[in-house]
Motif scaffolding. Structure first.
Motif, PDB file in Angstrom:
ATOM      1  N   PRO A 159     -35.396 -33.271 -82.808  1.00  0.00           N
ATOM      2  CA  PRO A 159     -34.883 -32.731 -81.740  1.00  0.00           C
ATOM      3  C   PRO A 159     -33.693 -32.266 -81.569  1.00  0.00           C
ATOM      4  CG  PRO A 159     -34.315 -35.462 -81.683  1.00  0.00           C
ATOM      5  CD  PRO A 159     -35.273 -34.968 -83.038  1.00  0.00           C
ATOM      6  N   GLU A 160     -33.085 -31.925 -80.317  1.00  0.00           N
ATOM      7  CA  GLU A 160     -31.837 -31.406 -80.385  1.00  0.00           C
ATOM      8  C   GLU A 160     -30.651 -32.223 -80.466  1.00  0.00           C
ATOM      9  OE1 GLU A 160     -31.032 -27.959 -80.321  1.00  0.00           O
ATOM     10  OE2 GLU A 160     -33.340 -27.924 -80.443  1.00  0.00           O
ATOM     11  N   ASP A 161     -29.685 -31.599 -80.705  1.00  0.00           N
ATOM     12  CA  ASP A 161     -28.416 -32.623 -81.029  1.00  0.00           C
ATOM     13  C   ASP A 161     -28.021 -33.193 -79.476  1.00  0.00           C
ATOM     14  OD1 ASP A 161     -26.139 -33.850 -82.167  1.00  0.00           O
ATOM     15  OD2 ASP A 161     -24.857 -32.118 -81.537  1.00  0.00           O
ATOM     16  N   GLY A 162     -27.751 -34.289 -79.540  1.00  0.00           N
ATOM     17  CA  GLY A 162     -27.219 -35.092 -78.407  1.00  0.00           C
ATOM     18  C   GLY A 162     -28.385 -35.658 -77.537  1.00  0.00           C
ATOM     19  N   ALA A 163     -29.613 -35.359 -77.899  1.00  0.00           N
ATOM     20  CA  ALA A 163     -30.758 -35.665 -76.735  1.00  0.00           C
ATOM     21  C   ALA A 163     -30.833 -37.182 -76.961  1.00  0.00           C
ATOM     22  CB  ALA A 163     -32.019 -35.031 -77.482  1.00  0.00           C
ATOM     23  N   THR A 164     -31.757 -37.367 -75.817  1.00  0.00           N
ATOM     24  CA  THR A 164     -32.132 -38.953 -75.704  1.00  0.00           C
ATOM     25  C   THR A 164     -33.744 -38.766 -75.397  1.00  0.00           C
ATOM     26  OG1 THR A 164     -29.963 -39.659 -74.344  1.00  0.00           O
ATOM     27  CG2 THR A 164     -32.200 -40.869 -74.131  1.00  0.00           C
ATOM     28  N   VAL A 165     -34.462 -39.540 -76.402  1.00  0.00           N
ATOM     29  CA  VAL A 165     -35.672 -39.323 -76.752  1.00  0.00           C
ATOM     30  C   VAL A 165     -36.651 -40.434 -76.595  1.00  0.00           C
ATOM     31  CG1 VAL A 165     -35.376 -37.255 -78.110  1.00  0.00           C
ATOM     32  CG2 VAL A 165     -35.539 -39.435 -79.038  1.00  0.00           C
ATOM     33  N   GLY A 166     -37.831 -40.445 -76.559  1.00  0.00           N
ATOM     34  CA  GLY A 166     -38.786 -41.527 -76.466  1.00  0.00           C
ATOM     35  C   GLY A 166     -39.023 -42.028 -77.971  1.00  0.00           C
ATOM     36  N   VAL A 167     -39.600 -43.334 -78.022  1.00  0.00           N
ATOM     37  CA  VAL A 167     -39.593 -43.963 -79.116  1.00  0.00           C
ATOM     38  C   VAL A 167     -40.374 -43.271 -80.125  1.00  0.00           C
ATOM     39  CG1 VAL A 167     -38.891 -46.176 -78.230  1.00  0.00           C
ATOM     40  CG2 VAL A 167     -41.488 -45.606 -78.463  1.00  0.00           C
ATOM     41  N   GLY A 168     -41.184 -42.328 -80.268  1.00  0.00           N
ATOM     42  CA  GLY A 168     -42.290 -41.792 -80.981  1.00  0.00           C
ATOM     43  C   GLY A 168     -41.638 -40.466 -81.772  1.00  0.00           C
ATOM     44  N   MET A 169     -40.520 -40.028 -81.167  1.00  0.00           N
ATOM     45  CA  MET A 169     -39.955 -38.869 -81.719  1.00  0.00           C
ATOM     46  C   MET A 169     -39.693 -38.752 -83.111  1.00  0.00           C
ATOM     47  SD  MET A 169     -39.058 -35.738 -81.359  1.00  0.00           S
ATOM     48  CE  MET A 169     -38.917 -35.555 -79.427  1.00  0.00           C
ATOM     49  N   PRO A 170     -40.163 -38.072 -84.104  1.00  0.00           N
ATOM     50  CA  PRO A 170     -39.761 -37.915 -85.258  1.00  0.00           C
ATOM     51  C   PRO A 170     -38.633 -36.894 -85.456  1.00  0.00           C
ATOM     52  CG  PRO A 170     -41.557 -36.475 -85.001  1.00  0.00           C
ATOM     53  CD  PRO A 170     -41.192 -37.155 -83.793  1.00  0.00           C
ATOM     54  N   VAL A 171     -38.079 -36.835 -86.831  1.00  0.00           N
ATOM     55  CA  VAL A 171     -37.224 -35.681 -87.132  1.00  0.00           C
ATOM     56  C   VAL A 171     -38.158 -34.468 -87.671  1.00  0.00           C
ATOM     57  CG1 VAL A 171     -35.329 -35.082 -88.634  1.00  0.00           C
ATOM     58  CG2 VAL A 171     -35.299 -37.019 -87.371  1.00  0.00           C
TER      59      VAL A 171
END
Length: 376
Positions: free
Chosen positions: A125-137
Motif C-alpha cells: 500500500p501507500e505510505d501512511g495508509a490504514t488498511v485491512g488485515v489482508g493487505m500484503p506488501v
C-alpha cells in the motif's frame, strides 16, 4: 657539551636507537584506489591489512551515512555487508595495528558509477495508509529482475508486533510479502527499500532509498456464499450485517477463494471487451466498485437488475453485485453501506461457487497459496 654528547650516544643529534619511535609495520590497502570513479556498487570495495590486523574501518558518504561492514576473524580484511549507492562519493578511513601495537592509518576516497539504466518498485500500500488485515506488501518492478536474491536482500519488511514475514516472487517483476496468517488489527508495518545501487539485471540499477509505513486497522472479513447468494460481513470476530447478493451466472461463475480489496471507485466504467466478454456489456457508471482481482472481479453496486434478483439469482459475469441506485446516491443501499465501511486490504471470501479457486497472483490474493509453498 662534549661529555653530554658522548654520553647520549646519538648520531647527527638524533636520539639513540632505543628511544627512536618506529613506524607501524602494518600496511592498509583500499580497493578501489584513491580517487577512483565509476566504481561498481557491489563486489568492488575491499580493505585489507598486511603485517597487522585491522582494528577499525569507517566508510561514509557525503551525507553522513555509513556503510555497514565486518572485519574478518583474522583481522586481515573488511567487506561491506550491503551494496553501495550509485553516483555517490565515499570516504574510507581504516586503522590497523602491528604485533607491537603500533597503529597505521589509511584514508581514501572514490565515487560509484552513474547508471544509464534504472528500475524502481511501485509499492502497495501507500505510505501512511490504514488498511485491512489482508493487505500484503506488493512491489511491481519497472524492469524484469534477473538477480532476485540481490533485490530481495535490499528490502526489509518488519512489523510491530513482530511476526515472520516472507517474500514470494510472481514472475520476474513482482515481489509480495506477507505473514502466515492475516495481520493482527493495530499492527504497524515498515517497509525499507534499499534499492539504490542494486543491480537487478545486467547494467540496470535500482534508484530507491525510502521507507514506507502503514497501519492495519480493524479486522473485516466478508464471506460470500454463492449457493445461497448471501454475504456475511464480520468485523473483529462479530457478525455485522448479512446482505443479499448476486454472483456469477452458471456460464460466468465467480472465483472461489480468499480475495483482497485492492481498489475502490465511487463510480467506474465496466466494459466486457476489456475482460474477454466482447460487447456483452458496457456500463459507464457502475457505482461503489471495489476490485478483487486483476482480471476484473469486483464487488460493486448494481442498479440495472430488478431488486428481487439479489438473494435469489446469480446473474453476473463473475462479479459480486449488491443492490444500489444509479449514481450511488442512496447511502442506505447495501452496496453504498459496504463501500463506506470497507478499507483497501479488507478480505472477501467466496465459497460454494462452481468455479476454481482464484490464482494467488491474480490481484493481491497470495493468501490462496499454502504457507510452505509461499516460503519455497
Amino acid at each position: 657539551m662534549t661529555a653530554c654528547g658522548s654520553g647520549a650516544g646519538g648520531v647527527d643529534g638524533e636520539p639513540s636507537g632505543g628511544l627512536r619511535a618506529l613506524a607501524s609495520r602494518a600496511v592498509v590497502t583500499v580497493a578501489p584506489g584513491d580517487g577512483a570513479t565509476g566504481v561498481p556498487t557491489s563486489d568492488a570495495l575491499r580493505i585489507t591489512a598486511a603485517d597487522g590486523r585491522l582494528t577499525a574501518v569507517t566508510v561514509e558518504d557525503g551525507r553522513g551515512g555509513t556503510v555497514d561492514g565486518r572485519i574478518a576473524g583474522d583481522g586481515r580484511s573488511w567487506r561491506p555487508l550491503t551494496h553501495l549507492a550509485a553516483a555517490t562519493r565515499y570516504r574510507v578511513h581504516a586503522l590497523a595495528e602491528d604485533d607491537q601495537g603500533r597503529i597505521s592509518a589509511k584514508t581514501s576516497r572514490f565515487t560509484t558509477l552513474v547508471p544509464r539504466n534504472t528500475f524502481i518498485g511501485h509499492h502497495t500500500p501507500e505510505d501512511g495508509a490504514t488498511v485491512g488485515v489482508g493487505m500484503p506488501v506488493s512491489l511491481v518492478f519497472t524492469r524484469g529482475i534477473t538477480e532476485p536474491e540481490a533485490v530481495e536482500r535490499a528490502i526489509t519488511v518488519t512489523s510491530d508486533p513482530p511476526v515472520e514475514i516472507v517474500g514470494h516472487w510472481f514472475g520476474d517483476d513482482r515481489l509480495d510479502f506477507r505473514p502466515e496468517r492475516f495481520w493482527a488489527p493495530g499492527t504497524r508495518v515498515t517497509v525499507r527499500l534499499g534499492l539504490d545501487g542494486v543491480q537487478g539485471r545486467p547494467g540496470v540499477y535500482g534508484t530507491q532509498a525510502k521507507t514506507v509505513s502503514f497501519t492495519v486497522g480493524r479486522s473485516q472479513i466478508s464471506t460470500v456464499d454463492a449457493a445461497i447468494r448471501r454475504m456475511t460481513v464480520v468485523r473483529d470476530g462479530r457478525p455485522l450485517r448479512s446482505l443479499p447478493v448476486t454472483a456469477g451466472a452458471p456460464a460466468t461463475t465467480t472465483y472461489n477463494g480468499t480475495m483482497v480489496i485492492s481498489e475502490k471507485h465511487e463510480v467506474t466504467r465496466m466494459n466486457g471487451a476489456t475482460v474477454g466478454f466482447g460487447g456483452e456489456y458496457d456500463i459507464k457508471d457502475v457505482p461503489h466498485a471495489m476490485r478483487l482481482s486483476a482480471s476484473g472481479t469486483f464487488v460493486h453496486g448494481n442498479y440495472w437488475a430488478p431488486a428481487r434478483t439479489f438473494g435469489t439469482a446469480n446473474v453476473s459475469h463473475g462479479c459480486v453485485g449488491l443492490r444500489d441506485v444509479r449514481g450511488g446516491r442512496d447511502a442506505a443501499a447495501p452496496a453504498a453501506w459496504l463501500f463506506d465501511n470497507s478499507l483497501l486490504g479488507d478480505v472477501v471470501v467466496v465459497k460454494n461457487s462452481r468455479d476454481r479457486t482464484i490464482a494467488p497472483d491474480n490481484g493481491l490474493n497470495g493468501w490462496n497459496m499454502p504457507w510452505e509453498e509461499w516460503k519455497r
